[in-house]
Write an enzyme that holds these catalytic residues in place. Structure first.
Site: not given
Length: 299
Positions: A203, A249
């Site tokens: 991610s 993230h």
């Protein structure tokens, strides 16, 4: 001969480094149509190859040289234009899938050896984390997935975001973008998350590609609303869904945005130097975060 700025033949205001594999005219991502090898322009796809080739010759000038020889088109970041602009994307996707299959086959033992953990709890666990010297976890965690939906979402995102960026940046620069984005996510997770919190997944790298897409679209004067909406939606999920390492993230997004900005905005006469310095500065920031957290956990 020095590289020249090249713009899409259908959109003269858009600088590009992508060329039609048939007529060799420069085309922007909006005009490129996937072919078995590379991309083709709309005219060649619709049967206008001969006209396209004639137009390309006209662009080259009266010297008789081909357009490719005269302008030496490169990607917008200065990379070489390749026949398969998806090669690195395919390799990264294959590595992620191979590691996922290996984890399914071996089980938790392999998962525990590769996952990102700052420091494992004391006995009876008797394992080591990044703080104890297992630095490789910062990298291996980038290719590690456990749940089918987790890897499916990340790989679909990689397949969607990767090829246009790889085509625009070139293979080496795209690979540097992906790895630095993933490392940025791992480093910020290591720095801010609980030392015993396990983190895994691509991610961070995917968010880096998303940030790079925004930078590239802004550089090419594209409509920013779709990518801003997508980024806002992903950030909403990041901070509202449970069991998501938001640090990965955000770290990946920051690293990817910085690297992409340095790559596509570097002045042409000092492009390689500026791009190298940008990547070095981002890498230095990652190293500093890792060192600061390691000192905190070991002293």
């Amino acid at each position: 001969m020095e590289d020249q700025a090249v713009c899409c033949y259908r959109h003269p205001d858009r600088e590009t480094g992508i060329s039609c594999t048939r007529c060799e005219r420069p085309i922007c991502p909006e005009c490129m149509i996937s072919a078995s090898v590379g991309f083709q322009c709309p005219e060649c796809v619709s049967g206008g190859h001969a006209a396209g080739a004639t137009a390309a010759s006209g662009i080259a000038g009266t010297s008789g040289r081909s357009y490719r020889t005269a302008a030496r088109p490169r990607t917008i970041a200065g990379g070489a234009i390749s026949d398969d602009p998806r090669l690195i994307t395919k390799i990264l996707l294959a590595i992620n899938v191979a590691v996922w299959i290996a984890v399914l086959a071996v089980g938790d033992r392999l998962l525990n050896d590769l996952v990102l953990v700052g420091a494992f709890p004391p006995e009876p666990f008797a394992r080591e984390g990044v703080a104890e010297g297992e630095w490789y976890r910062l990298v291996t965690a980038m290719f590690l997935h456990e749940q089918p939906m987790h890897i499916a979402f990340n790989m679909l995102s990689l397949w969607w975001l990767g090829p246009p960026l790889e085509a625009a940046l070139g293979r080496a620069r795209f690979l540097a973008l992906y790895l630095l984005s993933g490392l940025g996510g791992s480093a910020l997770t290591y720095l801010l998350a609980d030392q015993t919190q396990a983190s895994l997944g691509a991610s961070g790298a995917i968010f880096g590609l998303l940030g790079a897409t925004a930078v590239l679209m802004r550089r090419l004067n594209y409509d920013m609303r779709p990518v801003i909406a997508l980024l806002a939606l992903n950030l909403l999920f990041t901070f509202t869904w449970s069991n998501i390492a938001w640090q990965a993230h955000i770290g990946g997004l920051i690293a990817g945005t910085l690297v992409a900005y340095g790559m596509v905005h570097a002045p042409r006469d000092r492009r390689d130097l500026v791009q190298a310095v940008t990547c070095a500065v981002v890498l230095l920031g990652i190293v500093v975060m890792i060192c600061v957290r390691t000192l905190e956990l070991t002293h």
